[in-house]
Design a protein around this motif. Structure first.
Motif, PDB file in Angstrom:
ATOM      1  N   LEU A  77     103.889  14.414 -27.984  1.00 54.96           N
ATOM      2  CA  LEU A  77     105.049  15.298 -28.179  1.00 54.96           C
ATOM      3  C   LEU A  77     105.140  15.732 -29.631  1.00 54.96           C
ATOM      4  O   LEU A  77     105.475  16.883 -29.927  1.00 54.96           O
ATOM      5  N   GLY A  78     104.828  14.798 -30.530  1.00 53.14           N
ATOM      6  CA  GLY A  78     104.845  15.127 -31.952  1.00 53.14           C
ATOM      7  C   GLY A  78     103.848  16.228 -32.275  1.00 53.14           C
ATOM      8  O   GLY A  78     104.147  17.166 -33.025  1.00 53.14           O
ATOM      9  N   ILE A  79     102.652  16.146 -31.673  1.00 52.14           N
ATOM     10  CA  ILE A  79     101.639  17.182 -31.897  1.00 52.14           C
ATOM     11  C   ILE A  79     102.160  18.514 -31.371  1.00 52.14           C
ATOM     12  O   ILE A  79     102.017  19.563 -32.025  1.00 52.14           O
ATOM     13  N   ALA A  80     102.786  18.467 -30.199  1.00 55.79           N
ATOM     14  CA  ALA A  80     103.342  19.701 -29.646  1.00 55.79           C
ATOM     15  C   ALA A  80     104.385  20.266 -30.603  1.00 55.79           C
ATOM     16  O   ALA A  80     104.422  21.479 -30.867  1.00 55.79           O
ATOM     17  N   GLY A  81     105.225  19.374 -31.147  1.00 56.93           N
ATOM     18  CA  GLY A  81     106.235  19.819 -32.108  1.00 56.93           C
ATOM     19  C   GLY A  81     105.603  20.461 -33.327  1.00 56.93           C
ATOM     20  O   GLY A  81     106.059  21.497 -33.818  1.00 56.93           O
ATOM     21  N   ILE A  82     104.518  19.851 -33.805  1.00 61.36           N
ATOM     22  CA  ILE A  82     103.803  20.402 -34.960  1.00 61.36           C
ATOM     23  C   ILE A  82     103.320  21.808 -34.637  1.00 61.36           C
ATOM     24  O   ILE A  82     103.453  22.745 -35.442  1.00 61.36           O
ATOM     25  N   PHE A  83     102.775  21.975 -33.430  1.00 63.17           N
ATOM     26  CA  PHE A  83     102.243  23.291 -33.073  1.00 63.17           C
ATOM     27  C   PHE A  83     103.363  24.318 -32.980  1.00 63.17           C
ATOM     28  O   PHE A  83     103.217  25.457 -33.419  1.00 63.17           O
ATOM     29  N   VAL A  84     104.486  23.893 -32.444  1.00 63.39           N
ATOM     30  CA  VAL A  84     105.623  24.817 -32.355  1.00 63.39           C
ATOM     31  C   VAL A  84     106.095  25.207 -33.759  1.00 63.39           C
ATOM     32  O   VAL A  84     106.379  26.369 -34.038  1.00 63.39           O
ATOM     33  N   LEU A  85     106.130  24.236 -34.658  1.00 65.56           N
ATOM     34  CA  LEU A  85     106.645  24.494 -35.997  1.00 65.56           C
ATOM     35  C   LEU A  85     105.696  25.337 -36.834  1.00 65.56           C
ATOM     36  O   LEU A  85     106.104  26.261 -37.517  1.00 65.56           O
ATOM     37  N   PHE A  86     104.396  25.003 -36.748  1.00 67.88           N
ATOM     38  CA  PHE A  86     103.440  25.606 -37.673  1.00 67.88           C
ATOM     39  C   PHE A  86     102.490  26.600 -37.017  1.00 67.88           C
ATOM     40  O   PHE A  86     101.812  27.336 -37.704  1.00 67.88           O
ATOM     41  N   GLY A  87     102.390  26.555 -35.698  1.00 73.45           N
ATOM     42  CA  GLY A  87     101.427  27.421 -35.023  1.00 73.45           C
ATOM     43  C   GLY A  87      99.997  27.007 -35.274  1.00 73.45           C
ATOM     44  O   GLY A  87      99.068  27.796 -35.111  1.00 73.45           O
ATOM     45  N   SER A  88      99.803  25.782 -35.695  1.00 74.71           N
ATOM     46  CA  SER A  88      98.446  25.295 -35.951  1.00 74.71           C
ATOM     47  C   SER A  88      98.478  23.778 -35.840  1.00 74.71           C
ATOM     48  O   SER A  88      99.541  23.160 -35.905  1.00 74.71           O
ATOM     49  N   VAL A  89      97.309  23.196 -35.633  1.00 74.49           N
ATOM     50  CA  VAL A  89      97.255  21.738 -35.628  1.00 74.49           C
ATOM     51  C   VAL A  89      96.238  21.237 -36.647  1.00 74.49           C
ATOM     52  O   VAL A  89      95.846  20.087 -36.616  1.00 74.49           O
ATOM     53  N   VAL A  90      95.792  22.121 -37.533  1.00 76.09           N
ATOM     54  CA  VAL A  90      94.795  21.727 -38.526  1.00 76.09           C
ATOM     55  C   VAL A  90      95.513  21.229 -39.777  1.00 76.09           C
ATOM     56  O   VAL A  90      96.396  21.902 -40.304  1.00 76.09           O
ATOM     57  N   PHE A  91      95.146  20.021 -40.229  1.00 79.12           N
ATOM     58  CA  PHE A  91      95.864  19.396 -41.338  1.00 79.12           C
ATOM     59  C   PHE A  91      95.913  20.296 -42.567  1.00 79.12           C
ATOM     60  O   PHE A  91      96.957  20.469 -43.186  1.00 79.12           O
ATOM     61  N   GLU A  92      94.756  20.891 -42.907  1.00 72.21           N
ATOM     62  CA  GLU A  92      94.705  21.670 -44.148  1.00 72.21           C
ATOM     63  C   GLU A  92      95.653  22.850 -44.118  1.00 72.21           C
ATOM     64  O   GLU A  92      96.095  23.330 -45.153  1.00 72.21           O
ATOM     65  N   GLU A  93      95.923  23.365 -42.903  1.00 66.15           N
ATOM     66  CA  GLU A  93      96.825  24.508 -42.810  1.00 66.15           C
ATOM     67  C   GLU A  93      98.289  24.075 -42.769  1.00 66.15           C
ATOM     68  O   GLU A  93      99.170  24.818 -43.178  1.00 66.15           O
ATOM     69  N   ILE A  94      98.519  22.872 -42.241  1.00 68.13           N
ATOM     70  CA  ILE A  94      99.894  22.442 -42.023  1.00 68.13           C
ATOM     71  C   ILE A  94     100.503  21.835 -43.281  1.00 68.13           C
ATOM     72  O   ILE A  94     101.586  22.218 -43.717  1.00 68.13           O
ATOM     73  N   LEU A  95      99.769  20.872 -43.852  1.00 72.51           N
ATOM     74  CA  LEU A  95     100.378  20.020 -44.857  1.00 72.51           C
ATOM     75  C   LEU A  95     100.952  20.797 -46.039  1.00 72.51           C
ATOM     76  O   LEU A  95     102.059  20.478 -46.501  1.00 72.51           O
ATOM     77  N   PRO A  96     100.268  21.856 -46.548  1.00 72.23           N
ATOM     78  CA  PRO A  96     100.878  22.571 -47.685  1.00 72.23           C
ATOM     79  C   PRO A  96     102.168  23.291 -47.314  1.00 72.23           C
ATOM     80  O   PRO A  96     102.953  23.642 -48.195  1.00 72.23           O
ATOM     81  N   LEU A  97     102.375  23.519 -46.002  1.00 69.26           N
ATOM     82  CA  LEU A  97     103.548  24.301 -45.597  1.00 69.26           C
ATOM     83  C   LEU A  97     104.748  23.442 -45.255  1.00 69.26           C
ATOM     84  O   LEU A  97     105.769  23.955 -44.798  1.00 69.26           O
ATOM     85  N   ALA A  98     104.628  22.113 -45.470  1.00 71.46           N
ATOM     86  CA  ALA A  98     105.674  21.210 -44.999  1.00 71.46           C
ATOM     87  C   ALA A  98     107.042  21.599 -45.546  1.00 71.46           C
ATOM     88  O   ALA A  98     108.032  21.609 -44.813  1.00 71.46           O
ATOM     89  N   ALA A  99     107.083  21.950 -46.838  1.00 71.62           N
ATOM     90  CA  ALA A  99     108.379  22.234 -47.452  1.00 71.62           C
ATOM     91  C   ALA A  99     109.030  23.465 -46.822  1.00 71.62           C
ATOM     92  O   ALA A  99     110.260  23.570 -46.750  1.00 71.62           O
ATOM     93  N   ASP A 100     108.202  24.416 -46.333  1.00 67.69           N
ATOM     94  CA  ASP A 100     108.767  25.657 -45.797  1.00 67.69           C
ATOM     95  C   ASP A 100     109.554  25.452 -44.511  1.00 67.69           C
ATOM     96  O   ASP A 100     110.411  26.252 -44.174  1.00 67.69           O
ATOM     97  N   VAL A 101     109.190  24.422 -43.750  1.00 66.36           N
ATOM     98  CA  VAL A 101     109.859  24.258 -42.458  1.00 66.36           C
ATOM     99  C   VAL A 101     110.929  23.176 -42.518  1.00 66.36           C
ATOM    100  O   VAL A 101     111.498  22.817 -41.500  1.00 66.36           O
ATOM    101  N   ALA A 102     111.185  22.655 -43.703  1.00 68.73           N
ATOM    102  CA  ALA A 102     112.128  21.537 -43.814  1.00 68.73           C
ATOM    103  C   ALA A 102     113.510  21.907 -43.291  1.00 68.73           C
ATOM    104  O   ALA A 102     114.267  21.042 -42.865  1.00 68.73           O
ATOM    105  N   GLU A 103     113.842  23.194 -43.336  1.00 65.25           N
ATOM    106  CA  GLU A 103     115.200  23.592 -42.941  1.00 65.25           C
ATOM    107  C   GLU A 103     115.305  23.979 -41.472  1.00 65.25           C
ATOM    108  O   GLU A 103     116.390  24.242 -40.975  1.00 65.25           O
ATOM    109  N   VAL A 104     114.173  24.068 -40.789  1.00 67.76           N
ATOM    110  CA  VAL A 104     114.208  24.559 -39.400  1.00 67.76           C
ATOM    111  C   VAL A 104     114.996  23.595 -38.524  1.00 67.76           C
ATOM    112  O   VAL A 104     114.882  22.373 -38.654  1.00 67.76           O
ATOM    113  N   GLN A 105     115.818  24.173 -37.663  1.00 63.21           N
ATOM    114  CA  GLN A 105     116.622  23.354 -36.747  1.00 63.21           C
ATOM    115  C   GLN A 105     116.219  23.655 -35.320  1.00 63.21           C
ATOM    116  O   GLN A 105     115.877  24.779 -34.988  1.00 63.21           O
ATOM    117  N   TRP A 106     116.256  22.629 -34.495  1.00 65.83           N
ATOM    118  CA  TRP A 106     116.050  22.849 -33.068  1.00 65.83           C
ATOM    119  C   TRP A 106     117.359  22.578 -32.362  1.00 65.83           C
ATOM    120  O   TRP A 106     118.063  21.618 -32.677  1.00 65.83           O
TER     121      TRP A 106
END
Lengths: 699, 483
Positions: free
Chosen positions: A178-207
């Motif tokens: 489920l966490g992986i699915a959440g990651i994909f929903v948040l970032f549209g990717s599951v590749v670490f190099e693409e996700i990790l630098p963007l962590a701060a950008d999604v900090a405010e997203v609410q579900w």
């Protein structure tokens, strides 16, 4: 190329050993051990030649579906390199050890193949560059763990333990998925190099869900942490780990101490930039980690199975790693992971050496005074225990655990938060307990004389349990079990007679130290337990941490680095003092005032029972989940499957088919005139139907 | 070129076989049966095959003898299939007959003459040709069923086949006469034109006549409810003859039905008689699957398998489209290949000098002959329609064609009955592989059987690698009916 070899050599070993080693024991051993040692050697080369930028080697595309793209790739940065070394070195040691340990087992090729297969999955896990591949390795190690816990599948307890491990891990894996699915929903990717630098950008997203709004990243991180909890046996999902000790001891050392169970810690560290943006998730991790450290240490105080004590100790140390990660001290967590791998594997293999010497006797109540008989095993266990307790002289030298545990406690203090202080306090208490149970184990096994009366009653208990097992066994196993019970019964009788002659050493007259092939890996791991801390503490948690880690883990909020070495002296020595208290308590209770032990046990009988039954977790789960699930399953099985689906579905249809087939066959009488009649009947009916339908259509 | 000459040219493979058959009969009779006619018979079929291929007219249909016969893609495909089937049947028969000691020279001319009848049937363009072809084929087959004259069950099966076949011929002939009476013609194209603009009363007469014709042909195809002879004849006849029955005549029967249904003017579907085919297909699939469940004889089981397969083949025709016809042709081709393989195995089964005919005796077969058991397993899995074997694709194409033309009920029935059928095919595999039995198997397996098994096995296994080639052939053959 090099990194690919590190990962795939164990797979090659597994396939080769499993395929070609079935007839020949030495071939089975050689085909698994040689690739594994080679892989370990290459891993060290990778470690020493690691470039500044991470190595990323793409093997081939895996899934391409719309915007979802995943490849098989090997991604090696400092974090992976640490895991590479830990996994391959310990695995190589365990492979060599297993050659001796499994000497008398009937299917060495299966064992070696599983062991190598596990190593491959573990390396695939740590070298993943995306969540899907990590999940592949994650499930793969789960599978290998299942196969190896249940390796002695003729033992009902081993099967049950294997199933338990698998099922409990499913709970965690659901969270991970489920966490992986959440990651994909948040970032549209599951590749670490693409996700990790963007962590701060999604900090405010609410579900928004059910009228409430949740912080998306926190939810995702918590789900991922549930996955980590399952694999790393954190409080709540820890129940499978002690039972997993039913597997052969090399398995316990490799999978259930040094590598697989640390996968959760590794995952949190790998995703540290994500967790850094989810402070609440970190707090949960810290609290749960601290509680696990305390809980497991307290249970270990009163257990009697040598392997279970060490298993709870593992569980407790994993708790330390998690609360280190929870206070953002990822470096400290990884450091403890690496040092722990060496000394815990050493402890397990040493215990395994004792167990084989005593013909698979694991109950410490029936041991005693073995120090002279098994000097090397004794030394290994002492060294491992001291490293675990964290013995050392500040500023001069210490064993592995001295540096890593100190770093964790200091980090907790330096976090300057209520959670940090709580974790530190709990961690110190757990450190006292750690020292106590370690010493208790050592004293009971090696130094105190055997309590013959107690040993005899333990053996009687075991024989009774085995008889029970025999009664519950069915069919073909029946005979085997009976034979085993006979054999052990006879053995028990022999030693009892010997015991009754008086001197305690007689009970272990036939006990021999393990062969060299088992002692060498002990020596190798001992080197790790002694030196891994002193050599690398500057890199992992000290002055060179920034150059060492690079971007592999998030160092932004590392409390230890932020404190710039300004740690008060009392914090620095507190773990050492805690260890000393624990050692002193144990010595006093077991060497000096033995009567007090019994008094305490009777005075606090309730507490003793509570600890002996592991805080009643198994009983609680049985009542809350297992039995209700069982009952629901029964309802669906009998009411739903057997009486509804089977009855009207497969069984019903097949019996209908069989009946109509029988009826049709009766028409085939063999009489010519019957056949002619049938033809004419068919003709008339068909003709009537056609004429009716065509003319009706025409009019 | 005169009409007669063209007819002779078009019919040259058939005529060549007819001539060769007579010659073999004479040679056999004069040599008192001492001369081995196998090679000449096989050569005859080979030459006929080459003649058929070389004179193939795939582009446009050509009629001969004033419209009595036709050569088009369909007839050429059918003829090629028939000739291959006859060739395989001859190969299959020889070792078995020799082992049983009942080989007589009449076997070869009779098989060739039945082949002449079938070849006529696939190129019939007139009800007269149809009838002559059918009777020529049937007469030869009646005799073949009783080929083992000292064996009571063989004689019984021949008599049953003959009497019921005569009844079917009567029905067919009656139908043809009704068609002639109501339309004044026997030629397919003329009839097609005559059907347009007929009076209502005359149409009813044509419907009755054509229904009777379809039923007569349905008997040859062993379609339910005109199948009752099949299990008895399959069981009673000598096994090589059973193999011949199973492999060859069905091809001729489905092709002439396809021509009547889908050819020029779509004679029978224009009048709604195609519903008869629908019913035959439906019932055959159902009956073939269910009645096979409790069989204990290998040959009876294969008889029901043949009945069920006739149903699947008919489904392709009922679909009524070019794709459906192509699917039917592919299905028949795969069926021929698979059945040849099965019979090669069945014929090679011997124990204590006796041919094995009971399913029971297959127990433990896999231990004695692992390789043969694997091959039989492949054939049975293919018949059961398990991917990735050829049989799966045969069924798949037929079902797809049926679904595309809206025959949902037939397609669903086909899918469900193939599940039931899978049960008895798999039961055979279970007997072979998992039950232990002590029936010793004779070795060695004759080279003919080994060869046919191997070729069939390879074709069945590897069909999925190149399905487009056979499908393309079938499609070009089917296209000749859909100009």
């Amino acid at each position: 190329m090099l990194v690919a070899l590190v990962v795939f050599l164990p797979l090659f070993g597994a396939l080769a050993s499993g395929t070609f080693g079935r007839r020949n024991r030495s071939l089975a051993n050689g085909l698994a051990v040689v690739p594994m040692v080679l892989s370990a050697f290459l891993a060290v080369v990778v470690w020493l030649t690691l470039p500044e930028t991470p190595i990323r080697q793409e093997l081939f595309p895996f899934i391409q579906s719309g915007g979802f793209a995943v490849s098989w790739a090997i991604y090696v940065d400092r974090l992976t390199a640490v895991m590479f070394c830990v996994v391959t070195l310990v695995s190589a040691a365990v492979h060599v050890y297993a050659v001796g340990y499994m000497q008398e087992d009937a299917s060495p090729s299966r064992f070696m193949a599983y062991l190598s297969l596990f190593t491959f999955f573990m390396l695939a896990l740590v070298s993943a560059d995306n969540f899907v591949q990590m999940f592949f390795g994650w499930e793969g190690v789960g599978l290998a763990s299942y196969l190896l816990i249940g390796f002695w599948h003729h033992k009902p307890a081993a099967n049950a333990a294997a199933v338990k491990a698998f099922v409990v891990n499913r709970v965690g894996d659901l969270g991970f998925a489920l966490g992986i699915a959440g990651i994909f929903v948040l970032f549209g990717s599951v590749v670490f190099e693409e996700i990790l630098p963007l962590a701060a950008d999604v900090a405010e997203v609410q579900w928004h869900f059910a009228g409430l709004s949740f912080d998306a990243l926190t939810v995702t991180c918590l789900l991922l942490f549930i996955g980590a909890m399952g694999k790393s046996a954190q409080l709540g999902l820890h129940v499978w780990l002690p039972d997993a000790m039913e597997g052969p001891t090399p398995v316990s050392a490799l999978i259930h101490a040094a590598t697989m169970v640390t996968a959760g810690v590794f995952m949190v560290c790998r995703l540290s930039p994500l967790f850094a943006e989810a402070p609440f998730a970190l707090e949960v991790i810290a609290v749960l980690g601290a509680l696990t450290a305390f809980f497991a240490a307290s249970v270990a105080l009163v257990q009697n199975d040598i392997k279970r004590i060490i298993a709870y100790s593992t569980c407790s140390q994993l708790g330390y790693m998690f609360f280190a990660a929870g206070v953002s001290a990822y470096g400290a967590a990884m450091f403890h992971l690496a040092t722990h791998a060496f000394f815990k594997a050493l402890l397990f293999l040493g215990a395994g050496s004792v167990i084989t010497a005593l013909h698979h006797q694991q109950d410490i109540r029936s041991m005693g005074g073995l120090a002279k008989k098994l000097p090397w095993s004794c030394a290994a266990l002492w060294l491992g225990s001291l490293a675990l307790i964290g013995v050392g002289v500040p500023g001069v030298f210490g064993l592995a655990g001295f540096y890593s545990k100190d770093a964790i406690i200091e980090s907790a203090w330096a976090a300057h938060s209520p959670i940090g202080s709580f974790a530190m306090a709990v961690g110190l208490v757990a450190a006292v307990l750690t020292a106590f149970y370690s010493l208790r184990l050592l004293l009971l096994v090696f130094h105190l004389p055997q309590d013959t009366a107690l040993a005899a009653s333990v053996r009687a208990e075991q024989a009774a349990a085995q008889l029970d097992g025999e009664h519950s066994a069915h069919g073909a196993h029946h005979h085997e079990d009976a034979k085993e019970a006979d054999a052990s019964g006879a053995h028990g009788l022999d030693s009892h007679e010997l015991d009754s002659h008086g001197s305690d050493s007689h009970g272990f007259a036939g006990v021999r130290e393990s062969p060299m092939v088992m002692l060498l890996p002990l020596a190798f791991l001992a080197l790790g337990a002694i030196f891994s801390g002193v050599f690398y503490h500057h890199e992992f948690v000290g002055d060179h941490a920034h150059e060492f880690w690079g971007d592999a883990i998030s160092l932004a909020h590392d409390p230890l680095l932020e404190a710039h070495g300004k740690i008060p002296f009392w914090v620095k020595v507190s773990p050492l003092v805690a260890g000393a208290i624990g050692i002193a308590l144990a010595l006093w209770l077991f060497m000096r005032n033995t009567a007090l032990r019994t008094t305490l046990a009777t005075r606090f009988a309730g507490l003793h029972r509570f600890l002996l039954h592991k805080w009643f977790f198994d009983e609680l789960y049985a009542r809350l989940f297992v039995r209700p699930a069982w009952r629901v399953g029964e309802i669906f099985f009998h009411g739903g499957d057997k009486n509804t689906i089977d009855r009207w579905g497969p069984d019903g249809v097949s019996s209908l088919m069989a009946r109509s087939g029988a009826r049709l066959r009766k028409l085939q009488t063999g009489y010519l005139y019957h056949y002619a009649l049938w033809m004419l009947l068919g003709l008339v009916l068909l003709m009537g139907w056609i004429l009716f339908s065509t003319t009706a259509g025409a009019n | 070129m005169s009409e007669t000459l063209r007819g002779l040219y078009l019919l040259q493979p058939t005529l060549f076989i007819a001539g060769a058959a007579m010659l073999l009969l004479v040679v056999g009779a004069f040599s008192n049966g001492k001369r081995d006619l196998r090679l000449p018979a096989l050569m005859t079929l080979l030459v006929a095959f080459l003649l058929q291929i070389l004179s193939a007219e795939f582009s446009t249909p050509v009629t001969g003898f004033g419209g009595l016969i036709i050569r088009d893609g369909l007839s050429d495909y059918g003829a090629a299939l028939l000739l291959v089937g006859l060739f395989v049947s001859l190969l299959l028969a020889d070792p078995w007959f020799r082992r049983e000691g009942i080989l007589r020279f009449e076997w070869y001319p009779l098989v060739l003459l039945s082949g002449v009848g079938m070849l006529l049937l696939v190129s019939a363009h007139n009800f007269m040709t149809l009838y002559i072809g059918l009777e020529l084929q049937s007469l030869a087959l009646y005799v073949l069923a009783t080929f083992h004259i000292r064996d009571l069950s063989s004689a019984e099966s021949g008599v049953k086949y003959f009497i019921l076949g005569s009844l079917a011929s009567g029905i067919l002939l009656f139908g043809i006469s009704l068609v002639y009476g109501f339309s004044g013609t026997l030629d397919f194209s003329v009839l097609a034109h005559a059907i347009e603009g007929q009076e209502q009363s005359a149409v009813s007469g044509l419907i009755v006549g054509l229904t009777l014709v379809v039923i007569g042909l349905g008997f040859k195809l062993s379609a339910v409810p005109f199948h009752m002879w099949t299990p008895d004849v399959y069981e009673g006849a000598p096994t090589p003859v059973t193999a011949l029955f199973a492999i060859v005549p069905k091809v001729a029967a489905v092709i002439i039905l396809a021509r009547l249904m889908l050819g020029e003017g779509a004679i029978i579907s224009a009048l709604g008689v195609d519903r008869v085919l629908w019913a035959l297909s439906f019932l055959s699939m159902l009956w073939g699957a269910l009645a096979a469940l409790g069989q204990t004889q290998i040959k009876r089981l294969l008889a029901y398998s043949a009945i069920g397969n006739a149903g699947y083949a008919l489904m392709g025709i009922v679909a009524g489209t070019e794709d459906g016809l192509a699917a039917m042709l592919v299905y028949m081709t795969i069926y021929l290949v698979t059945t040849a393989g099965v019979f090669a195995v069945v014929l090679s089964l011997r124990s204590d000098g006796q041919a094995i005919e009971r399913l029971e005796d297959l127990k433990g077969f896999a231990q004695h002959h692992p390789l043969v058991a694997v091959l039989l397993g492949i054939f049975l899995f293919s018949l059961a329609g398990i991917p990735p074997l050829a049989g799966f694709f045969g069924k798949f194409y037929v079902f797809r064609a049926a679904l595309e033309s809206g025959e949902v009920i037939l397609a669903i029935t086909g899918a469900l009955t193939s599940v039931v059928a899978a049960f008895y095919y798999l039961r055979l595999i279970r007997l072979m592989c998992f039950d232990s039995g002590s029936v010793p198997q004779e070795r060695p397996i004759p080279a003919e059987y080994a060869g046919i098994m191997a070729v069939s096995g390879v074709l069945v296994l590897l069909f999925l690698l190149a399905p487009s080639a056979p499908v393309a052939f079938a499609q070009s053959a089917a296209a000749s009916l859909f100009p």
